[in-house]
Design a protein around this motif. Sequence first.
Motif, short mmCIF file in Angstrom:
data_model
loop_
_atom_site.label_atom_id
_atom_site.label_comp_id
_atom_site.label_asym_id
_atom_site.label_seq_id
_atom_site.Cartn_x
_atom_site.Cartn_y
_atom_site.Cartn_z
N PRO A 121 0.79 -1.06 0.00
CA PRO A 121 0.08 0.35 -0.19
C PRO A 121 0.82 1.15 0.11
O PRO A 121 1.82 1.35 0.29
CB PRO A 121 -0.85 -0.40 1.54
CG PRO A 121 0.27 -0.92 2.35
CD PRO A 121 0.48 -2.09 1.41
N GLY A 122 0.16 2.27 -0.31
CA GLY A 122 1.44 3.07 -0.43
C GLY A 122 -0.08 5.04 -1.04
O GLY A 122 -0.66 4.17 -1.67
N ASP A 123 0.35 5.58 -0.98
CA ASP A 123 -1.05 6.64 -1.48
C ASP A 123 0.32 7.11 -2.58
O ASP A 123 1.66 7.22 -2.92
CB ASP A 123 -0.33 8.49 -0.33
CG ASP A 123 -1.25 7.93 0.62
OD1 ASP A 123 -2.33 7.24 0.80
OD2 ASP A 123 -0.90 8.89 1.95
N GLU A 124 -1.25 7.83 -3.71
CA GLU A 124 -0.04 7.76 -5.08
C GLU A 124 0.13 9.96 -4.52
O GLU A 124 -0.10 10.22 -4.48
CB GLU A 124 -0.94 8.31 -6.46
CG GLU A 124 -1.54 6.42 -6.97
CD GLU A 124 -2.53 6.63 -7.85
OE1 GLU A 124 -3.49 7.68 -7.83
OE2 GLU A 124 -3.00 5.44 -8.23
N TYR A 138 2.76 7.76 -8.93
CA TYR A 138 3.70 6.18 -8.35
C TYR A 138 3.13 6.50 -7.05
O TYR A 138 2.47 6.78 -6.85
CB TYR A 138 4.83 7.01 -8.68
CG TYR A 138 6.10 7.24 -9.06
CD1 TYR A 138 6.97 6.48 -9.91
CD2 TYR A 138 6.72 8.85 -9.26
CE1 TYR A 138 7.47 7.19 -10.96
CE2 TYR A 138 7.25 9.52 -10.20
CZ TYR A 138 7.74 8.50 -11.45
OH TYR A 138 8.95 8.73 -12.69
N ARG A 139 3.50 5.34 -6.58
CA ARG A 139 2.71 4.63 -5.73
C ARG A 139 3.71 4.73 -3.94
O ARG A 139 5.03 4.23 -4.30
CB ARG A 139 2.46 3.62 -5.29
CG ARG A 139 1.89 3.51 -3.86
CD ARG A 139 0.90 1.58 -4.54
NE ARG A 139 -0.27 1.42 -5.20
CZ ARG A 139 -0.48 0.36 -5.51
NH1 ARG A 139 0.09 -0.70 -4.86
NH2 ARG A 139 -2.11 0.62 -6.16
N ASN A 140 3.90 5.76 -3.13
CA ASN A 140 4.42 5.96 -2.17
C ASN A 140 4.78 4.85 -0.74
O ASN A 140 4.89 4.48 -0.42
CB ASN A 140 4.34 7.00 -1.52
CG ASN A 140 5.55 8.02 -0.74
OD1 ASN A 140 6.20 7.43 -0.96
ND2 ASN A 140 5.13 8.32 -0.08
N TRP A 281 13.03 8.30 2.16
CA TRP A 281 12.69 9.91 0.84
C TRP A 281 12.56 10.02 -0.35
O TRP A 281 12.92 10.46 -1.88
CB TRP A 281 14.10 10.59 1.35
CG TRP A 281 14.55 11.99 -0.08
CD1 TRP A 281 13.38 13.54 0.78
CD2 TRP A 281 14.94 11.74 -0.79
NE1 TRP A 281 13.69 14.08 -1.03
CE2 TRP A 281 14.62 13.46 -1.98
CE3 TRP A 281 15.85 11.69 -1.67
CZ2 TRP A 281 15.48 13.85 -2.81
CZ3 TRP A 281 16.58 12.00 -3.00
CH2 TRP A 281 16.45 12.82 -3.15
N GLU A 282 12.50 8.21 -1.26
CA GLU A 282 12.16 7.94 -2.67
C GLU A 282 11.24 9.35 -3.60
O GLU A 282 12.07 8.93 -4.98
CB GLU A 282 11.73 6.38 -2.02
CG GLU A 282 11.78 5.66 -3.73
CD GLU A 282 11.02 4.18 -3.76
OE1 GLU A 282 11.82 3.29 -4.02
OE2 GLU A 282 9.43 4.37 -4.21
N SER A 283 10.48 8.97 -2.99
CA SER A 283 9.54 10.52 -3.59
C SER A 283 10.44 11.45 -4.14
O SER A 283 9.76 11.66 -5.37
CB SER A 283 8.50 10.42 -3.16
OG SER A 283 8.54 10.92 -1.26
N GLY A 284 11.54 11.79 -3.09
CA GLY A 284 12.30 12.80 -3.26
C GLY A 284 13.29 12.82 -5.07
O GLY A 284 13.56 13.37 -5.84
#
Length: 469
Positions: A121-124, A138-140, A281-284
């Motif tokens: 699970p993860g927020d988009e 992406y999915r966080n 920090w992958e989304s960054g």
Amino acid sequence: MSDSKHRHKSVLKKTDEELLTDDLTHQLALHTRQGHNKFLSESIIPLMLCFACPFFVRSIVFICDHCHGSIHEFLQRLLFDHTLTLKDVLENFFFFKWHWPSAIIIIGFLIYAIIMTMLLPGDEYQGPITDTGHIPIYRNNGFCYYIVSLIIFTILTVVLKLNNLSPTYIYDQWDAFLSTVSTFAFLLCFCVMIKGKYMPSTNDHRSSSNWLTDFYRGVELYPRIFNIDVKLITNCRYGMLSWALLSVIFCMKTFELYGYTDSALITCILTLVYLTKFFWWESGYMKTIDIIVDRAGFYLCWGCLVWVSGIYTLPCYFLVTHPKQLGFQLTILILTLGLLSIYINYDCDRQKIQVRSTHGKCLIWGKPAKIIRAKYRLLNGKESESILLASGYWVLSRHFHYIPELALAFLWTCPCGFQYILPYFYVIILFILLMHRAHRDDQRCRLKYGDAWIKYCDLTPWKVWPKIY
């Protein structure tokens, strides 16, 4: 064809301000190296790198295993003693070996990465808008993926140990493993190139008549297969996780051979903490130059699959055959400085994320954030905006976060001692890579943002090293 060439030549004569108002030129500015010899930059250099990089990775393993970690001994055997013949070099370093046990591990790992990326699970969240107006989604769930993977690896290790087996089997077959993953990565890069040429996922692709260039640099910016982002899988879910797991495996091997070794433990701990920060920090990371500028080709995908495994893990691998006991005081000093470097690197990224998430309405180091709103035009004619931060760490230099990253690389390498230069190859290569990346980013932003970037450079004049560069 001649009209296109004539137009391109006229484009190169324009000023930066004119470049910003010409959509076609803006695309060319981001994806070509102006002023470089085309045959050299698009054929000779890519061919040399595709040929030399696998040799380089394999030769390092050979030097560690058969030359006591000494480059001098390797050259002595190759050039003077002739105990290492050209045939040996060709067979050991250039042969695309396919080792089925290693292949099963590699392919199984990739399948695992894809399945977990889809299921966890993860927020988009959105990546930066591209020049064609595309916004990647992406999915966080990167941090969740990392923690779950470490737990599964721990359970698997216990199960193997209870059956008199060990994940250190990978170390024992490391040369075969690297040859296999290199072969697999070449095949994957070729497939991704073909897909980009004939079945691109978005309009953010650039194909040419030079297949070598397309293979090396890549064709697509955001290739997706069954809605799975190829760069996310190769860069993060395989490349960075394999770095963490291999560091643990090499540390375990050191302990199996010599018992408790503080040098191996320090290097492993700092690597794991750094990669924990990365996945947090992958989304960054998905908004950095690796993702938003570099396309999926040999340079990026082979590099994350093979180069990361073979070069980034080198200090841990080197310590298996060159263990050292540092003592309590030196251990604590290196560990403290390493954790401080990780924190500063993280805090740099946090400041930028905070400013962008609040649209510049926040405090940095207790003062209102000083920002520049840089507007630019997309290829579809629409206008977009970026926020350039000139407060906190980002007023010290435009890439200040590279400094603690280089310091950390040195700190987790220095437990190897200073007798051999080989384990410091990662530090040296990282230094060159980051300085070159800072230069590339400056060129890209100067063309993209124009006057806004000039104003930003007035506020933050140094690229990386304050008062130096």
